[in-house]
Design a protein around this motif. Structure first.
Motif, PDB file in Angstrom:
ATOM      1  N   ALA A 185     -55.462  49.105  48.119  1.00 23.77           N
ATOM      2  CA  ALA A 185     -54.283  48.392  48.604  1.00 23.77           C
ATOM      3  C   ALA A 185     -53.115  48.541  47.635  1.00 23.77           C
ATOM      4  O   ALA A 185     -51.952  48.678  48.048  1.00 23.77           O
ATOM      5  CB  ALA A 185     -54.609  46.915  48.813  1.00 23.77           C
ATOM      6  N   LEU A 186     -53.401  48.535  46.341  1.00 21.89           N
ATOM      7  CA  LEU A 186     -52.342  48.696  45.340  1.00 21.89           C
ATOM      8  C   LEU A 186     -51.732  50.095  45.405  1.00 21.89           C
ATOM      9  O   LEU A 186     -50.522  50.260  45.232  1.00 21.89           O
ATOM     10  CB  LEU A 186     -52.902  48.425  43.946  1.00 21.89           C
ATOM     11  N   VAL A 187     -52.580  51.100  45.672  1.00 18.74           N
ATOM     12  CA  VAL A 187     -52.050  52.450  45.872  1.00 18.74           C
ATOM     13  C   VAL A 187     -51.159  52.468  47.109  1.00 18.74           C
ATOM     14  O   VAL A 187     -50.098  53.109  47.128  1.00 18.74           O
ATOM     15  CB  VAL A 187     -53.198  53.465  46.005  1.00 18.74           C
ATOM     16  N   GLY A 188     -51.588  51.754  48.150  1.00 14.39           N
ATOM     17  CA  GLY A 188     -50.770  51.671  49.355  1.00 14.39           C
ATOM     18  C   GLY A 188     -49.402  51.075  49.085  1.00 14.39           C
ATOM     19  O   GLY A 188     -48.395  51.515  49.660  1.00 14.39           O
ATOM     20  N   GLN A 189     -49.337  50.093  48.199  1.00 15.02           N
ATOM     21  CA  GLN A 189     -48.047  49.503  47.842  1.00 15.02           C
ATOM     22  C   GLN A 189     -47.152  50.523  47.157  1.00 15.02           C
ATOM     23  O   GLN A 189     -45.933  50.568  47.402  1.00 15.02           O
ATOM     24  CB  GLN A 189     -48.265  48.297  46.934  1.00 15.02           C
ATOM     25  N   ARG A 190     -47.737  51.342  46.309  1.00 12.97           N
ATOM     26  CA  ARG A 190     -46.951  52.382  45.633  1.00 12.97           C
ATOM     27  C   ARG A 190     -46.436  53.402  46.637  1.00 12.97           C
ATOM     28  O   ARG A 190     -45.300  53.888  46.533  1.00 12.97           O
ATOM     29  CB  ARG A 190     -47.805  53.075  44.567  1.00 12.97           C
ATOM     30  N   ILE A 191     -47.270  53.730  47.610  1.00 13.00           N
ATOM     31  CA  ILE A 191     -46.867  54.682  48.646  1.00 13.00           C
ATOM     32  C   ILE A 191     -45.689  54.122  49.447  1.00 13.00           C
ATOM     33  O   ILE A 191     -44.712  54.829  49.726  1.00 13.00           O
ATOM     34  CB  ILE A 191     -48.058  54.988  49.569  1.00 13.00           C
ATOM     35  N   ASP A 192     -45.783  52.846  49.815  1.00 13.29           N
ATOM     36  CA  ASP A 192     -44.689  52.227  50.568  1.00 13.29           C
ATOM     37  C   ASP A 192     -43.409  52.201  49.748  1.00 13.29           C
ATOM     38  O   ASP A 192     -42.309  52.475  50.263  1.00 13.29           O
ATOM     39  CB  ASP A 192     -45.078  50.805  50.970  1.00 13.29           C
ATOM     40  N   SER A 193     -43.542  51.871  48.461  1.00 16.91           N
ATOM     41  CA  SER A 193     -42.354  51.811  47.600  1.00 16.91           C
ATOM     42  C   SER A 193     -41.698  53.177  47.453  1.00 16.91           C
ATOM     43  O   SER A 193     -40.471  53.274  47.323  1.00 16.91           O
ATOM     44  CB  SER A 193     -42.738  51.271  46.214  1.00 16.91           C
ATOM     45  N   ALA A 194     -42.525  54.220  47.483  1.00 18.13           N
ATOM     46  CA  ALA A 194     -41.999  55.581  47.348  1.00 18.13           C
ATOM     47  C   ALA A 194     -41.483  56.135  48.670  1.00 18.13           C
ATOM     48  O   ALA A 194     -40.909  57.227  48.704  1.00 18.13           O
ATOM     49  CB  ALA A 194     -43.083  56.507  46.788  1.00 18.13           C
TER      50      ALA A 194
END
Length: 228
Positions: free
Chosen positions: A62-71
């Motif tokens: 989920a934390l990786v998903g947050q980084r993906i969304d931010s990028a």
């Protein structure tokens, strides 16, 4: 323990193998389908991936998903982690999980095999079968293999060969390798739960950083170059 941070851990008492999986860790499709136009990154693993002992949004996928969304990248995350999963169990369910094609398949399995002292030949064969299934079901998918390590409880040779099998599989199948998923987390008491195996929320944040360092360059490549 799974990562070598608790040398007193015995295979028969592996919490990941005996704890009833939380509802969030059961193998199921996402509650909502991926957004139109977004490709799926599937995390396939055991209790580390499932986020045993932490809230779902605190687990590293989920934390990786947050980084993906931010990028602003066009990917969505699916967590297919299952507590207590072995490579044999993963081999039996991977086809069910891959009912839809995925863009990236992150494979994190083998730790429970090592803790139980299962034959390395079986672990290698099961991981290879999972890789082969991904290649058949999602031929365009980029496969990322997360390497794990175990303590030398069962002998230094076993632990060394266990670690080496990941590098061998990555080389033979031309996979992207995460050298050690729990780098900087394994063996650090404050980053692990009382069982000494599963990361705390802070530990998961470091795991997410390790995974992101490998994933980010892959996701920013043009689709045509993301072939195995």
């Amino acid at each position: 323990m799974l990562t070598g941070c608790n040398t007193n851990t015995q295979p028969a008492t592996d919490p990941a193998a005996t704890t009833t999986p939380p509802a969030a860790a059961t193998p199921s499709t996402p509650a909502t389908p991926p957004a139109i136009g977004k490709q799926t990154i599937l995390f396939f693993g055991n209790s580390i991936t499932a986020g045993l002992g932490v809230d779902p949004e605190e687990a590293f996928p989920a934390l990786v998903g947050q980084r993906i969304d931010s990028a602003g990248l066009g990917y969505t995350i699916q967590n297919a982690g299952l507590s207590g999963e072995t490579t044999a169990g993963g081999r039996s369910r991977v086809g069910w999980v891959l009912r839809r094609p995925v863009a990236v398949f992150v494979l994190e399995l083998g730790g429970n095999d090592g803790l139980r002292g299962l034959p390395l030949s079986d672990t290698r064969r099961n991981l290879q079968a999972i890789i082969d299934t991904v290649r058949r079901r999602s031929p365009q998918a980029q496969i990322v293999l997360a390497s794990m390590q175990i303590p030398p409880n069962l002998g230094a040779d076993y632990a060394t060969q266990f670690k080496q099998l990941y590098a061998d599989l990555a080389r033979q199948n031309k996979l992207v390798l995460i050298p050690f998923l729990l780098e900087g987390v394994g063996g650090v008491a404050r980053l692990n739960q009382p069982d000494g195996i599963h990361p705390t929320p802070a530990g998961h944040r470091l795991v997410a950083r390790t995974v992101w360092a490998i994933l980010q360059p892959l996701l920013q490549k043009p689709a045509a170059t993301q072939q195995p």
